[in-house]
Design a protein around this motif. Structure first.
Motif, PDB file in Angstrom:
ATOM      1  N   GLY A   1       0.812  -1.223   0.000  1.00  0.00           N
ATOM      2  CA  GLY A   1       0.000   0.000   0.000  1.00  0.00           C
ATOM      3  C   GLY A   1       0.842   1.268   0.000  1.00  0.00           C
ATOM      4  N   ALA A   2       2.050   1.132   0.570  1.00  0.00           N
ATOM      5  CA  ALA A   2       2.938   2.302   0.634  1.00  0.00           C
ATOM      6  C   ALA A   2       3.854   2.371  -0.580  1.00  0.00           C
ATOM      7  CB  ALA A   2       3.776   2.229   1.902  1.00  0.00           C
ATOM      8  N   GLY A   3       3.734   1.411  -1.480  1.00  0.00           N
ATOM      9  CA  GLY A   3       4.586   1.396  -2.669  1.00  0.00           C
ATOM     10  C   GLY A   3       5.995   0.910  -2.379  1.00  0.00           C
ATOM     11  N   LEU A   4       6.152   0.146  -1.311  1.00  0.00           N
ATOM     12  CA  LEU A   4       7.488  -0.350  -0.927  1.00  0.00           C
ATOM     13  C   LEU A   4       7.548  -1.867  -1.062  1.00  0.00           C
ATOM     14  CD1 LEU A   4       7.802   1.851   2.265  1.00  0.00           C
ATOM     15  CD2 LEU A   4       9.210   2.102   0.216  1.00  0.00           C
TER      16      LEU A   4
ATOM     17  N   VAL B   1       8.154   5.376   8.981  1.00  0.00           N
ATOM     18  CA  VAL B   1       7.017   6.174   8.497  1.00  0.00           C
ATOM     19  C   VAL B   1       5.796   5.274   8.324  1.00  0.00           C
ATOM     20  CG1 VAL B   1       6.167   7.606   6.590  1.00  0.00           C
ATOM     21  CG2 VAL B   1       8.512   7.859   7.370  1.00  0.00           C
TER      22      VAL B   1
ATOM     23  N   ARG C   1       2.290   5.829  10.151  1.00  0.00           N
ATOM     24  CA  ARG C   1       1.165   6.339   9.348  1.00  0.00           C
ATOM     25  C   ARG C   1       0.168   5.270   8.889  1.00  0.00           C
ATOM     26  NH1 ARG C   1       3.086  11.072   6.350  1.00  0.00           N
ATOM     27  NH2 ARG C   1       1.086  10.951   5.254  1.00  0.00           N
TER      28      ARG C   1
ATOM     29  N   TYR D   1      14.734   3.484  -7.263  1.00  0.00           N
ATOM     30  CA  TYR D   1      14.756   4.887  -6.836  1.00  0.00           C
ATOM     31  C   TYR D   1      16.186   5.424  -6.809  1.00  0.00           C
ATOM     32  CZ  TYR D   1      14.641   9.040  -3.998  1.00  0.00           C
ATOM     33  OH  TYR D   1      14.824  10.321  -3.555  1.00  0.00           O
TER      34      TYR D   1
ATOM     35  N   PHE E   1      17.293   6.119 -10.409  1.00  0.00           N
ATOM     36  CA  PHE E   1      16.658   7.286 -11.049  1.00  0.00           C
ATOM     37  C   PHE E   1      17.023   8.593 -10.334  1.00  0.00           C
ATOM     38  CE2 PHE E   1      14.167   4.046 -13.150  1.00  0.00           C
ATOM     39  CZ  PHE E   1      14.075   4.565 -14.426  1.00  0.00           C
ATOM     40  N   GLU E   2      17.348   8.481  -9.076  1.00  0.00           N
ATOM     41  CA  GLU E   2      17.768   9.675  -8.341  1.00  0.00           C
ATOM     42  C   GLU E   2      19.092  10.192  -8.920  1.00  0.00           C
ATOM     43  OE1 GLU E   2      19.393  12.076  -5.129  1.00  0.00           O
ATOM     44  OE2 GLU E   2      20.173  10.077  -5.507  1.00  0.00           O
TER      45      GLU E   2
ATOM     46  N   CYS F   1       8.753   1.376 -15.995  1.00  0.00           N
ATOM     47  CA  CYS F   1       8.781   2.767 -15.503  1.00  0.00           C
ATOM     48  C   CYS F   1       7.401   3.178 -14.989  1.00  0.00           C
ATOM     49  CB  CYS F   1       9.214   3.723 -16.617  1.00  0.00           C
ATOM     50  SG  CYS F   1      10.975   3.746 -16.895  1.00  0.00           S
TER      51      CYS F   1
ATOM     52  N   TYR G   1       6.635   1.336 -11.755  1.00  0.00           N
ATOM     53  CA  TYR G   1       7.400   1.884 -10.639  1.00  0.00           C
ATOM     54  C   TYR G   1       6.920   3.293 -10.274  1.00  0.00           C
ATOM     55  CZ  TYR G   1      11.205   2.604  -7.417  1.00  0.00           C
ATOM     56  OH  TYR G   1      11.916   2.838  -6.276  1.00  0.00           O
TER      57      TYR G   1
ATOM     58  N   LYS H   1       4.174   3.068  -7.871  1.00  0.00           N
ATOM     59  CA  LYS H   1       4.664   2.794  -6.509  1.00  0.00           C
ATOM     60  C   LYS H   1       5.234   4.059  -5.880  1.00  0.00           C
ATOM     61  CE  LYS H   1       6.029  -2.027  -6.939  1.00  0.00           C
ATOM     62  NZ  LYS H   1       7.155  -2.958  -6.877  1.00  0.00           N
TER      63      LYS H   1
ATOM     64  N   ARG I   1       2.724   6.400  -4.453  1.00  0.00           N
ATOM     65  CA  ARG I   1       2.247   6.011  -3.113  1.00  0.00           C
ATOM     66  C   ARG I   1       3.277   6.401  -2.049  1.00  0.00           C
ATOM     67  NH1 ARG I   1       0.238   1.324  -5.902  1.00  0.00           N
ATOM     68  NH2 ARG I   1       1.772  -0.095  -5.032  1.00  0.00           N
ATOM     69  N   GLN I   2       4.559   6.227  -2.397  1.00  0.00           N
ATOM     70  CA  GLN I   2       5.618   6.616  -1.454  1.00  0.00           C
ATOM     71  C   GLN I   2       5.608   8.129  -1.245  1.00  0.00           C
ATOM     72  OE1 GLN I   2       9.552   4.992  -2.120  1.00  0.00           O
ATOM     73  NE2 GLN I   2       8.721   3.182  -3.074  1.00  0.00           N
TER      74      GLN I   2
ATOM     75  N   ALA J   1       3.066  10.072  -1.375  1.00  0.00           N
ATOM     76  CA  ALA J   1       1.936  10.454  -0.512  1.00  0.00           C
ATOM     77  C   ALA J   1       2.333  10.379   0.963  1.00  0.00           C
ATOM     78  CB  ALA J   1       0.745   9.546  -0.798  1.00  0.00           C
ATOM     79  N   LEU J   2       3.331   9.536   1.268  1.00  0.00           N
ATOM     80  CA  LEU J   2       3.801   9.418   2.655  1.00  0.00           C
ATOM     81  C   LEU J   2       4.993  10.335   2.921  1.00  0.00           C
ATOM     82  CD1 LEU J   2       3.690   5.526   3.036  1.00  0.00           C
ATOM     83  CD2 LEU J   2       2.204   7.144   4.185  1.00  0.00           C
TER      84      LEU J   2
ATOM     85  N   LEU K   1       7.912  10.093   1.423  1.00  0.00           N
ATOM     86  CA  LEU K   1       9.166   9.329   1.426  1.00  0.00           C
ATOM     87  C   LEU K   1      10.106   9.685   0.278  1.00  0.00           C
ATOM     88  CD1 LEU K   1       7.778   5.787   2.380  1.00  0.00           C
ATOM     89  CD2 LEU K   1       9.220   7.237   3.790  1.00  0.00           C
ATOM     90  N   VAL K   2       9.561  10.199  -0.793  1.00  0.00           N
ATOM     91  CA  VAL K   2      10.405  10.512  -1.967  1.00  0.00           C
ATOM     92  C   VAL K   2      10.071  11.907  -2.513  1.00  0.00           C
ATOM     93  CG1 VAL K   2      10.829   8.141  -2.748  1.00  0.00           C
ATOM     94  CG2 VAL K   2       8.747   9.288  -3.449  1.00  0.00           C
ATOM     95  N   PRO K   3      11.070  12.575  -3.097  1.00  0.00           N
ATOM     96  CA  PRO K   3      10.787  13.901  -3.649  1.00  0.00           C
ATOM     97  C   PRO K   3      10.071  13.828  -4.992  1.00  0.00           C
ATOM     98  CG  PRO K   3      13.095  13.358  -3.946  1.00  0.00           C
ATOM     99  CD  PRO K   3      12.483  12.219  -3.207  1.00  0.00           C
TER     100      PRO K   3
ATOM    101  N   LEU L   1      10.627  15.404  -7.664  1.00  0.00           N
ATOM    102  CA  LEU L   1      11.546  15.448  -8.804  1.00  0.00           C
ATOM    103  C   LEU L   1      11.808  14.040  -9.358  1.00  0.00           C
ATOM    104  CD1 LEU L   1      13.294  17.766 -10.139  1.00  0.00           C
ATOM    105  CD2 LEU L   1      15.180  16.883  -8.797  1.00  0.00           C
ATOM    106  N   VAL L   2      12.073  13.105  -8.466  1.00  0.00           N
ATOM    107  CA  VAL L   2      12.407  11.737  -8.901  1.00  0.00           C
ATOM    108  C   VAL L   2      11.153  11.014  -9.404  1.00  0.00           C
ATOM    109  CG1 VAL L   2      13.451   9.540  -8.200  1.00  0.00           C
ATOM    110  CG2 VAL L   2      14.345  11.678  -7.298  1.00  0.00           C
TER     111      VAL L   2
ATOM    112  N   ARG M   1      10.571  12.230 -12.765  1.00  0.00           N
ATOM    113  CA  ARG M   1      11.634  11.768 -13.665  1.00  0.00           C
ATOM    114  C   ARG M   1      11.342  10.351 -14.177  1.00  0.00           C
ATOM    115  NH1 ARG M   1      16.960  12.358 -10.820  1.00  0.00           N
ATOM    116  NH2 ARG M   1      16.507  14.538 -11.250  1.00  0.00           N
ATOM    117  N   VAL M   2      10.879   9.490 -13.278  1.00  0.00           N
ATOM    118  CA  VAL M   2      10.557   8.115 -13.675  1.00  0.00           C
ATOM    119  C   VAL M   2       9.428   8.139 -14.718  1.00  0.00           C
ATOM    120  CG1 VAL M   2       9.672   5.883 -12.856  1.00  0.00           C
ATOM    121  CG2 VAL M   2      11.340   7.129 -11.494  1.00  0.00           C
TER     122      VAL M   2
END
Lengths: 154, 244
Positions: A78-81, A93, A97, A138, A141-142, B156, B159, B162, B165-166, B168-169, B171-173, B175-176, B179-180
């Motif tokens: 659900g968290a995309g992890l 987190v 949450r 991640y 792509f970062e 892509c 991902y 996903k 969803r991250q 929304a919490l 967890l990720v900026p 920008l990335v 980019r994906v």
């Protein structure tokens, strides 16, 4: 709720290695050509923090091993992890949450308190937990950014 | 009109060249395989194969042997790029998973099989002349080569869902996450271009250049692809500020 007891991290009981969980992330010897171009061998398995949280839930909540692992898996989805690559800071987190609601739905009393407790424990012990050894999409792509060329090496 | 349609293709080539050079520079710093694979894919499929294909089209009246040799060179270069793209999708999104390795090997085997069939049947020459195809080999070859970008784009988008969803919490900026998505759309446009070329071959038997409208569609896809890839790799400063 079962009284809190320190849940051992995966690998702790299995070996004396100073790095917790090192045993489950054992790697095959690197092949020189692969190393030269940047290829990394990765063993597939769940991350240490996933194993730790599943074990903690199994011990402290009225859940069987299967239920505990399944709950963590569903919440992570659900968290995309992913269980294989989730890191301690991300799990923290998720614990704060998303996990309380998921545990309440499964009939766990005081789910809020339990999750807060686990999150605090994870915050304290998080830096000791080895992160999943392989980089995630991640991470890749970062880096795929023109500015990354000038960034100092990490 | 033709010149207008060719301009986005030239833009796509330039974008691919610039991004691949920058990716090699990034690889020199990080020594990580994904950068090298993506640089190879961009340079081979996005720049070099197009450059050879352009030379091929200019040499339509050239000798049969020259055209055959250039067509084979173009396909080989393109296949190197597609193999690198397949490798990227496998290495980045499914590292260590046996099914993904098997799938990647299957795609590469199909690629080799399709190119061999095109060469052995002589259909390879249809890339440089305006005769209609006589068998399924050219569409099959296009399908095999389109599978690489299609897989990459699919991964892509998957991902990206996903990451949303991250995000929304927190967890990720952003920008990335964007980019994906931009890479997904950029590579996905290439995959659609392959699908479009297959459809065109099946309907008319000839290449896209025989119809201005078809060339226009391919150019539009090339434009979308180059803009998205450029945006992903060189996000504008104003956007960067807004996203962070």
């Amino acid at each position: 709720m079962i009284p809190a007891a320190r849940v051992p991290f995966v690998g702790e009981a299995a070996c004396d290695h100073p790095t917790l969980g090192a045993c489950i992330h054992a790697r095959a010897p690197p092949i020189p050509l692969f190393v030269a171009i940047g290829y990394q061998v990765r063993t597939v398995g769940e991350s240490t923090v996933f194993e730790w949280l599943s074990a903690a839930l199994e011990q402290r909540a009225p859940l069987t091993r299967l239920e505990a692992r399944g709950t963590v898996r569903l919440v992570l989805k659900g968290a995309g992890l992913e269980p294989a690559s989730v890191r301690a800071n991300q799990m923290q987190v998720v614990l704060e949450r998303m996990m309380p609601a998921a545990l309440t739905r499964r009939g766990v009393e005081d789910a809020e308190d339990l999750c807060r407790e686990l999150a605090t424990e994870l915050r304290e012990r998080g830096p000791q937990l080895p992160d999943a050894d392989a980089e995630t999409p991640y991470d890749v792509f970062e880096r795929l950014d023109n500015d990354a060329i000038k960034r100092p090496k990490r | 009109m033709r010149l207008l349609a060719v301009a986005p293709l030239a833009l796509f080539m330039i974008t691919s060249l610039v991004v691949s050079v920058r990716l090699v520079m990034l690889w020199q710093r990080t020594r990580k395989l994904p950068e090298l694979l993506l640089a190879t894919a961009m340079f081979s499929s996005g720049f070099l194969a197009y450059a050879v294909a352009t030379a091929l089209k200019l040499l339509v009246p050239g000798s049969l042997e020259l055209r055959r040799w250039l067509s084979l060179t173009m396909l080989t270069i393109e296949c190197v790029g597609i193999v690198a793209l397949i490798g990227f999708a496998r290495q980045v999104f499914h590292r260590g998973k046996k099914w993904a390795t098997a799938f990647a090997i299957l795609l590469c085997a199909l690629l080799a099989l399709a190119v061999s069939a095109e060469v052995l049947t002589g259909e390879i020459l249809r890339y440089s002349d305006s005769y209609p195809i006589t068998g399924p080999y050219v569409p099959l070859g296009l399908a095999a080569r389109g599978s690489g970008p299609a897989w990459m784009a699919f991964e892509c988008f998957r991902y990206h869902a996903k990451l949303r969803r991250q995000r929304a919490l927190g967890l990720v900026p952003r920008l990335v996450v964007d980019r994906v998505l931009a890479w997904g759309i950029g590579i996905g446009a290439s995959a659609i271009a392959y699908a479009f070329a297959i459809g065109h071959r099946l309907l008319y038997g000839t290449g896209l250049r025989d119809h201005d409208w078809a060339l226009g569609v391919a150019s539009l896809l090339a434009l979308i692809s180059s803009l998205c890839i450029a945006f992903a790799f060189f996000p504008p400063k104003s956007y960067r500020r807004w996203a962070s």
